[in-house]
Scaffold this active site. Structure first.
Site, PDB file in Angstrom:
ATOM      1  CB  CYS A   1      -0.929   0.000   1.207  1.00 56.62           C
ATOM      2  SG  CYS A   1      -1.779  -1.561   1.403  1.00 56.62           S
TER       3      CYS A   1
ATOM      4  CG  HIS B   1      -2.565   4.331   4.662  1.00 55.01           C
ATOM      5  ND1 HIS B   1      -2.282   4.271   3.326  1.00 55.01           N
ATOM      6  CD2 HIS B   1      -2.701   3.038   5.077  1.00 55.01           C
ATOM      7  CE1 HIS B   1      -2.238   2.995   2.941  1.00 55.01           C
ATOM      8  NE2 HIS B   1      -2.489   2.232   3.978  1.00 55.01           N
TER       9      HIS B   1
ATOM     10  CE  LYS C   1      -5.856   3.987   1.053  1.00 55.09           C
ATOM     11  NZ  LYS C   1      -5.032   5.102   1.556  1.00 55.09           N
TER      12      LYS C   1
ATOM     13  CG  HIS D   1      -6.375   0.683  -0.017  1.00 59.15           C
ATOM     14  ND1 HIS D   1      -5.267   1.042  -0.755  1.00 59.15           N
ATOM     15  CD2 HIS D   1      -5.910   0.320   1.211  1.00 59.15           C
ATOM     16  CE1 HIS D   1      -4.179   0.894  -0.007  1.00 59.15           C
ATOM     17  NE2 HIS D   1      -4.541   0.469   1.184  1.00 59.15           N
TER      18      HIS D   1
ATOM     19  CG  PHE E   1      -0.807  -5.411   4.879  1.00 61.48           C
ATOM     20  CD1 PHE E   1      -1.300  -4.764   5.997  1.00 61.48           C
ATOM     21  CD2 PHE E   1      -1.671  -6.249   4.183  1.00 61.48           C
ATOM     22  CE1 PHE E   1      -2.610  -4.927   6.414  1.00 61.48           C
ATOM     23  CE2 PHE E   1      -2.986  -6.415   4.582  1.00 61.48           C
ATOM     24  CZ  PHE E   1      -3.452  -5.753   5.696  1.00 61.48           C
TER      25      PHE E   1
END
Lengths: 88, 402
Positions: B162, B294, B326, B331, B390
């Site tokens: 991401c 984010h 988002k 996303h 991640f």
């Protein structure tokens, strides 16, 4: 795996916790057994595979689903219900 | 030190197939998330996404191109065309050698893999098209942009889940600043909305089945999107000398690694990246007016991110606006930071802060001004954009008004 649904659920949880089945008590939570959020998701996957069921669980709302994960007993009871509903 | 500015922007995403349409949707707080229209969707439990509706590849590319361009490459090329067109740059002669392309992606040609695994495993075919490898490779988009526009300098692809496009843009920024290049085409592209792509995410149990509601107490997880964002980064003096329109300055960049957990985010890792980007830009935290979060809409990200912002910015955290777009475009995984950079440019240039839509209930663990549901007019001179992947890999860019 054979045995009752409850025994099979405890077997899955014990394996995830790297404990002996005899060391898992019904009143314990997964956190008590050292199972974290990833371990929980893995356990649910293993339960779905074992019983060929769909478990309604979203890690973003762990307490709001129909699947009670508060203790080993609660999980076993929830799985018994899901097996009955989905295969009854 | 050489300064770096943005002189072109391009995109295709669920909100629009160019920058003006996307910014208009963000201003209006429109939602681009809807029912997925993909093969075997009936076998998915997650059936929504920020899919680009009405996209017809044959309207943009010929048959030979389509045999080489996965959907993510197509998105990258369309966004690059818009960005380079706006910049007015012609990459010829010496400039070509001093210009490159760095793109972010996570899944690369995942749809191509999905289609061809299906062909050999499910349909039992023993033969696939000869171009499957060059079509599915993660660097296909960067390479085709390079070939299409004669970009002969440093070019490669960054894959950090991401954070991919923020890491990519950070590399492009540092290359120009350090003198390795004079112009860079950079951003990210993603096209994971295929059966295998969504099925894999489903397994992690972090996807919402109804909406992406970042920072809202009743949030139920992330929603995948698709598309691309591409920008032209250019050395300030170079842009100034040719009278180019400057959209914003890329002022700073920082990246950190949590070194802790493969999926659970760390407040410390995120806070160090935010602090680092502010310092690298030579800004004080009081200068920051807006953060594009984010903001994935997961339980874990949103509360950790808010805590990290509070730690990094101190009292200024209560004065800034922070929103997650988002909620509108989904996303885009490896392409997400690039599309979100558009919201930062809009904040700096137009004085419009894109909202966090779908916001319903305050969460005491996300007690910042998240610009709920409606865009807001505000004058800001410096902004940040966060990406926390991640794997614990964090990348934050700082932009300044020029």
């Amino acid at each position: 795996m054979t045995g009752t649904i409850r025994d099979r659920v405890i077997g899955i949880i014990a394996e995830q916790a790297v404990l002996d089945v005899s060391d898992v008590r019904g009143d314990q939570s997964l956190a008590d057994l050292g199972i974290d959020s990833l371990g929980l998701v893995e356990s649910i996957f293993a339960i779905e595979e074992e019983f060929d069921i769909q478990v309604p669980f979203n890690a973003n709302a762990p307490d709001s689903g129909d699947f009670d994960i508060s203790s080993v007993d609660a999980i076993a009871a929830a799985v018994e219900r899901l097996v009955k509903d989905q295969h009854g | 030190m050489r300064r770096v500015v943005i002189t072109g922007a391009g995109t295709v995403n669920a909100l629009g197939q160019d920058v003006p349409a996307t910014l208009e949707a963000m201003r209006e707080g429109r939602c681009g998330i809807g029912d997925l229209d993909i093969r075997d969707v009936d076998r998915l439990s997650v059936r929504i996404g920020g899919q680009i509706k009405g996209y017809d590849e044959t309207a943009h590319f010929n048959r030979q191109q389509i045999s080489l361009y996965d959907r993510f490459t197509q998105f990258a090329l369309l966004a690059a065309r818009e960005a380079i067109g706006q910049s007015g740059l012609d990459f010829a002669g010496g400039l070509a050698a001093r210009s490159g392309v760095v793109m972010g992606t996570s899944g690369g040609g995942l749809s191509t893999q999905d289609d061809n695994y299906r062909a050999v495993y499910e349909e039992g075919k023993n033969r696939v098209h000869p171009f499957i490898v060059p079509k599915l490779m993660n660097n296909a988009a960067a390479s085709h942009v390079s070939m299409e526009y004669n970009l002969k300098g440093p070019s490669f692809t960054v894959a950090t889940a991401c954070s991919s496009s923020n890491h990519a843009m950070g590399q492009a920024f540092m290359m120009i600043r350090s003198g390795l290049a004079d112009a860079m085409v950079t951003g990210g592209a993603e096209a994971m909305l295929c059966f295998g792509g969504v099925k894999a995410w489903e397994g992690l149990r972090v996807m919402s089945k109804e909406a992406c509601r970042p920072f809202s107490a009743n949030r139920t997880g992330m929603v995948q999107g698709e598309g691309a964002g591409v920008f032209v980064f250019e050395e300030y003096g170079h842009a100034k000398a040719r009278g180019a329109e400057i959209l914003a300055e890329v002022a700073g960049f920082a990246m950190t690694s949590d070194a802790s957990d493969i999926v659970m985010p760390s407040k410390q890792g995120a806070a160090r990246a935010i602090t680092g980007a502010v310092a690298d830009a030579g800004l004080n935290r009081e200068d920051i007016g807006y953060i594009n979060a984010h903001g994935t809409g997961t339980l874990a990200n949103d509360k950790t991110e808010c805590a990290a912002v509070a730690d990094a910015l101190g009292p200024q955290a209560d004065r800034i606006m922070i929103s997650s777009t988002k909620s509108m475009h989904g996303h885009l995984i490896g392409g997400t930071g690039a599309v979100e950079l558009l919201a930062c440019i809009m904040a700096l240039r137009d004085g419009v802060i894109a909202p966090t839509i779908g916001y319903e209930e305050p969460d005491p663990e996300c007690a910042l001004d998240v610009v709920p549901n409606e865009a807001r007019e505000a004058r800001v001179t410096a902004v940040l954009t966060n990406a926390f992947a991640f794997g614990g890999l964090n990348a934050v860019l700082a932009l300044r008004k020029v």
